[in-house]
Design a protein around this motif. Sequence first.
Motif, mmCIF file in Angstrom:
data_model
loop_
_atom_site.group_PDB
_atom_site.id
_atom_site.type_symbol
_atom_site.label_atom_id
_atom_site.label_comp_id
_atom_site.label_asym_id
_atom_site.label_seq_id
_atom_site.Cartn_x
_atom_site.Cartn_y
_atom_site.Cartn_z
ATOM 1 N N GLY A 98 12.215 -15.484 0.619
ATOM 2 C CA GLY A 98 10.993 -14.465 0.725
ATOM 3 C C GLY A 98 9.481 -15.221 0.525
ATOM 4 O O GLY A 98 9.389 -16.569 0.706
ATOM 5 N N PRO A 99 8.534 -14.481 0.153
ATOM 6 C CA PRO A 99 7.181 -15.058 0.193
ATOM 7 C C PRO A 99 7.123 -16.146 -1.013
ATOM 8 O O PRO A 99 7.753 -16.304 -1.709
ATOM 9 N N LEU A 100 5.780 -16.593 -0.844
ATOM 10 C CA LEU A 100 5.690 -17.795 -1.546
ATOM 11 C C LEU A 100 5.515 -16.985 -3.111
ATOM 12 O O LEU A 100 5.063 -15.665 -3.138
ATOM 13 N N ALA A 101 6.089 -17.793 -4.079
ATOM 14 C CA ALA A 101 6.073 -17.138 -5.392
ATOM 15 C C ALA A 101 4.660 -16.768 -5.991
ATOM 16 O O ALA A 101 4.456 -15.844 -6.706
ATOM 17 N N GLU A 102 3.488 -17.470 -5.790
ATOM 18 C CA GLU A 102 2.290 -17.263 -6.138
ATOM 19 C C GLU A 102 1.515 -15.653 -5.634
ATOM 20 O O GLU A 102 0.637 -15.355 -5.839
ATOM 21 N N LYS A 103 2.401 -15.440 -4.539
ATOM 22 C CA LYS A 103 2.101 -14.075 -3.677
ATOM 23 C C LYS A 103 2.730 -12.893 -4.332
ATOM 24 O O LYS A 103 2.239 -11.704 -4.131
ATOM 25 N N ARG A 104 3.695 -13.189 -4.934
ATOM 26 C CA ARG A 104 4.364 -12.114 -5.605
ATOM 27 C C ARG A 104 3.863 -11.503 -6.710
ATOM 28 O O ARG A 104 3.101 -11.781 -7.709
ATOM 29 N N LEU A 105 4.390 -10.073 -6.980
ATOM 30 C CA LEU A 105 3.769 -9.552 -7.981
ATOM 31 C C LEU A 105 4.962 -8.863 -9.007
ATOM 32 O O LEU A 105 6.201 -8.721 -8.539
ATOM 33 N N SER A 106 4.572 -9.050 -10.224
ATOM 34 C CA SER A 106 5.667 -8.689 -11.258
ATOM 35 C C SER A 106 5.706 -7.213 -11.455
ATOM 36 O O SER A 106 4.821 -6.404 -11.052
ATOM 37 N N LYS A 107 6.837 -6.719 -12.059
ATOM 38 C CA LYS A 107 6.695 -5.161 -12.249
ATOM 39 C C LYS A 107 5.754 -4.973 -13.023
ATOM 40 O O LYS A 107 5.132 -3.824 -12.833
ATOM 41 N N GLU A 108 5.130 -5.626 -13.853
ATOM 42 C CA GLU A 108 3.915 -5.124 -14.873
ATOM 43 C C GLU A 108 2.883 -4.954 -14.039
ATOM 44 O O GLU A 108 1.930 -4.159 -14.339
ATOM 45 N N ASP A 109 2.738 -6.159 -12.973
ATOM 46 C CA ASP A 109 1.371 -6.053 -12.286
ATOM 47 C C ASP A 109 1.415 -4.858 -11.500
ATOM 48 O O ASP A 109 0.163 -4.062 -11.478
ATOM 49 N N VAL A 110 2.587 -4.388 -10.888
ATOM 50 C CA VAL A 110 2.637 -3.153 -9.870
ATOM 51 C C VAL A 110 2.226 -2.000 -10.851
ATOM 52 O O VAL A 110 1.531 -1.137 -10.289
ATOM 53 N N LYS A 111 3.044 -1.720 -12.076
ATOM 54 C CA LYS A 111 2.683 -0.758 -12.869
ATOM 55 C C LYS A 111 0.978 -0.451 -13.266
ATOM 56 O O LYS A 111 0.383 0.454 -13.116
ATOM 57 N N LYS A 112 0.667 -2.014 -13.487
ATOM 58 C CA LYS A 112 -0.862 -1.683 -14.159
ATOM 59 C C LYS A 112 -1.685 -1.241 -12.815
ATOM 60 O O LYS A 112 -2.656 -0.312 -12.856
ATOM 61 N N ILE A 113 -1.281 -1.674 -11.524
ATOM 62 C CA ILE A 113 -1.880 -1.179 -10.382
ATOM 63 C C ILE A 113 -2.022 0.310 -10.067
ATOM 64 O O ILE A 113 -2.834 1.076 -9.709
ATOM 65 N N PHE A 114 -0.659 0.909 -10.272
ATOM 66 C CA PHE A 114 -0.434 2.349 -9.831
ATOM 67 C C PHE A 114 -0.960 2.972 -10.859
ATOM 68 O O PHE A 114 -1.354 4.309 -10.711
ATOM 69 N N GLU A 129 -4.607 -7.652 0.758
ATOM 70 C CA GLU A 129 -5.793 -8.089 0.341
ATOM 71 C C GLU A 129 -6.269 -7.350 -0.717
ATOM 72 O O GLU A 129 -6.941 -7.741 -1.708
ATOM 73 N N ASN A 130 -6.161 -5.995 -0.657
ATOM 74 C CA ASN A 130 -6.518 -4.918 -1.686
ATOM 75 C C ASN A 130 -5.505 -4.415 -2.252
ATOM 76 O O ASN A 130 -5.533 -3.087 -1.574
ATOM 77 N N ARG A 131 -4.945 -4.624 -3.230
ATOM 78 C CA ARG A 131 -3.607 -3.948 -3.794
ATOM 79 C C ARG A 131 -3.992 -2.546 -4.405
ATOM 80 O O ARG A 131 -3.384 -1.568 -3.922
ATOM 81 N N GLN A 132 -5.074 -2.560 -4.700
ATOM 82 C CA GLN A 132 -5.687 -1.234 -5.614
ATOM 83 C C GLN A 132 -5.683 -0.355 -4.513
ATOM 84 O O GLN A 132 -5.766 0.882 -4.696
ATOM 85 N N ALA A 133 -6.550 -0.707 -3.247
ATOM 86 C CA ALA A 133 -6.637 0.278 -2.248
ATOM 87 C C ALA A 133 -5.313 0.916 -1.688
ATOM 88 O O ALA A 133 -5.336 2.101 -1.308
ATOM 89 N N VAL A 134 -4.287 0.184 -1.485
ATOM 90 C CA VAL A 134 -2.940 0.457 -1.220
ATOM 91 C C VAL A 134 -2.555 1.787 -2.119
ATOM 92 O O VAL A 134 -2.052 2.943 -1.717
ATOM 93 N N ALA A 135 -2.682 1.411 -3.192
ATOM 94 C CA ALA A 135 -2.291 2.564 -4.461
ATOM 95 C C ALA A 135 -3.227 3.691 -4.264
ATOM 96 O O ALA A 135 -2.729 4.779 -4.414
ATOM 97 N N ARG A 136 -4.258 3.532 -4.073
ATOM 98 C CA ARG A 136 -5.349 4.654 -4.102
ATOM 99 C C ARG A 136 -5.152 5.515 -3.040
ATOM 100 O O ARG A 136 -5.151 6.821 -3.141
ATOM 101 N N GLU A 137 -4.760 4.909 -1.846
ATOM 102 C CA GLU A 137 -4.635 5.690 -0.551
ATOM 103 C C GLU A 137 -3.216 6.478 -0.770
ATOM 104 O O GLU A 137 -3.047 7.475 -0.140
ATOM 105 N N ALA A 138 -2.244 5.823 -1.279
ATOM 106 C CA ALA A 138 -1.107 6.415 -1.621
ATOM 107 C C ALA A 138 -1.286 7.848 -2.518
ATOM 108 O O ALA A 138 -0.843 8.903 -2.275
ATOM 109 N N PHE A 139 -2.170 7.594 -3.516
ATOM 110 C CA PHE A 139 -2.492 8.679 -4.417
ATOM 111 C C PHE A 139 -3.312 9.965 -3.592
ATOM 112 O O PHE A 139 -3.003 10.934 -3.723
ATOM 113 N N ARG A 140 -4.076 9.536 -2.534
ATOM 114 C CA ARG A 140 -4.636 10.318 -1.915
ATOM 115 C C ARG A 140 -4.055 11.135 -1.265
ATOM 116 O O ARG A 140 -4.282 12.621 -1.026
#
Length: 83
Positions: free
Chosen positions: A42-58, A11-22
């Motif tokens: 796999g999961p529905l297409a609208e739930k998937r993240l692109s590589k670019e989206d993951v990079k932005k988050i991290f 639900e909160n992808r930023q929080a996952v990355a933030r906790e990994a960093f912590r």
Amino acid sequence: MIISNILFQAENRQAVAREAFRVLKAGGKAAVIEWNSEVKIGPLAEKRLSKEDVKKIFLAEGFLPDRNLPAGESHYGIMFKKQ
């Protein structure tokens, strides 16, 4: 640290990355594995993240991109590093 197939569910992808960093020490690495958008399984297409989206988050949480990882035909992988 391995973060595999959970970001598309979080639900909160930023929080996952933030906790990994912590929890990682300086120089620590996080491997992120997620679903490719092109595959039919796999999961529905609208739930998937692109590589670019993951990079932005991290990157927003302070990670640096390290390298791409081989992750099979259905997934992609990116290694991030904490400075």
